[in-house]
Design an enzyme around this catalytic site. Sequence first.
Site, short mmCIF file in Angstrom:
data_model
loop_
_atom_site.label_atom_id
_atom_site.label_comp_id
_atom_site.label_asym_id
_atom_site.label_seq_id
_atom_site.Cartn_x
_atom_site.Cartn_y
_atom_site.Cartn_z
N GLU A 60 47.65 39.47 51.03
CA GLU A 60 46.15 39.64 51.00
C GLU A 60 45.50 38.42 51.90
O GLU A 60 44.64 39.06 52.36
CB GLU A 60 45.84 39.72 49.45
N HIS A 129 46.00 42.26 35.36
CA HIS A 129 45.54 43.51 36.01
C HIS A 129 44.31 44.11 35.73
O HIS A 129 44.28 45.36 35.68
CB HIS A 129 46.83 44.54 36.00
#
Lengths: 325, 331
Positions: A60, A129
């Site tokens: 990322e 998450h």
Amino acid sequence: MRSIQFREALREAMQEEMRRDETVFLMGEEVAEYDGAYKVSQGMLAEFGDKRVIDTPIAELGFAGIGVGAAMNGLRPVIEFMTFNFSLVAIDQVINSAAKMMSMSGGQFTVPIVFRGPTASAGMLSSQHSQAFDNWYANTPGLKVIVPSNPYDAKGLLKSAIRDNDPVIFMESEQMYGEKGEVPEEEYLIPIGKADVKRVGTDVTLVSFGKIIKTCFAAAEELEKEGISCEIIDLRTIRPIDYDTVLDSVRKTNRLVIVEEAWPLGSIATEVTFKVQKDAFDYLDAPILRVTSADVPLPYAPTLIEAALPNANKVIAAVKQVMYK
Amino acid sequence: MAKARFSKEQYLKWYEEMLLWRRFEEKAGQLYIQQRIRGFCHLYIGQEAVVAGATSVIRHDDNMISAYRDHVHPIAKGVHPNAIMAELMAKITGCSKGKGGSMHMFSAEHRFFGGHGIVGGQIPLGAGIAFADKYNGSDRVTLCYMGDGAVRQGALHEAFNMAMLWKLPVIFIIENNNYAMGTSVERTTNVLELHKIGLSYEMPSKAVNGMSVEDVHDATEWAVNHARGGNGPVLLEVKTYRFRGHSMSDPGKYRTKEEVEEYKKQDPIEQVLNTLKKNKWINDAEIDAIDEKIKAIVEESVRFAEESPYPDASELYKDVYVQDDYPYIIE
């Protein structure tokens, strides 16, 4: 009017903008051959080819930075994070590069980029998450931050985000991708920075945005049965915030509850509360309340999730409290 | 005597530009001590050949991006020294309008994509600049500079991997001056030959003597031909040395005086001057004339910067958003 899924609305926005402008491209993990981790980009590789729909390695920080560099050199990247939880390893490029470039170059280099993907909780996924960083990004000058709550808004706002010349953070939800809503066939844009009054009411103002606004609709229906009329304002954009729409509503209802999925400290709720007490203090008939996530990492167990997240019952309780009922 | 490898004109150009950069940085150091330049201040003294040997190869329209030791790179790319000195003094006439300072020189006109202050942050940006050129079918290349400290950052490894995967026209240049601030390369890694990091990604990689402008030129020419030819990125580890500290507040206790003196004997500017002298391409009068010319340029940059105004307070809300009516929170 036809009804389409949230993910289809996002896809149409990207497809239309990519057909319109050759410099727009989509990059991220699993966006191309896998057709998108959540099928948002389904079919886009087939239409646009691998030059413009690009699978990345799991890196990322690297591909966020490549996106910013490409934007500095004339392209308009759409960078997908599989979730914004993973944007944390890329946040240096978002905050230190994208948000700062125009200012520290004295206006010479702009970064017309969109970072998009799902935010916040999405079922029993535990702590890493399930985070809503919406307010973190909204804190940073140089960025614009959009958190839509339905397919119509998502499409119109994503098209505006892709055309915008400033870096935009666009936050979705895994739990909304399959939800349907009315979206016209004809092209339309929704301006960034404008809130939307989603439900007109007279007794109390509910301010929210994103997926969690559903708890406000559910609460409002229940409260209607008890004769309490809720006005619901969807901020849609949380940087900049459309304070005027909130203030106008509070001056009418005199009561405010803010519902947000982030943690309480330094939240958008905190910010809106500050603004309302400053500019509409004399209009308030009760202290402003907020319903946020509990001040803890979100655990796995359903009982704990139920206790931690905003829900309709918590919103109802807050509304009754500001109504002194 | 061995025949000179380049023309008289090339050596003279190298000599003049490197001497200008040296004198400019010496002046910046003085001004910093006098507190006329503030913030952090990282000088390029000793490393001049790394940039001189590259700009003698690249085209004007090629791209360059660097870290925060970035006063010289934009001058080499064509930015007027006045604009750099004005930026150091935080003036509106600076190349970043007094909003960037020492670490954030930029020039869109000269395709200098900035000095960047987060170690290694410029590496994916450099790959991204090259990505856009490849996307648009341009044959420009991007020179992406970094220090030896940046080799430890994850950003480098992610960017190297994708730059190779996508064959991006970028030349990564490690300016290995052997010290990341006060920490030597030996104290940070088992892989002392930093160019070998590129081999992990099968990236063509080379070590270069950064005290020799000729060697840097040759290596850059090889790298630019490779990248411009559509063959993907290249890594150059240019072994150089900074004669001054990491920044102006560096006590320098991590290295010996003897080590510094040893490297000063390899001064890249002296080497070029010796070549000019040996070939009788320059005489004392000409050396003095160059000195005077450079002195005047540096003095003019200081005068220009001093006489320029600071940004007006009204600049505070400019250059943050392209949207000109962005509703800032102003209380």
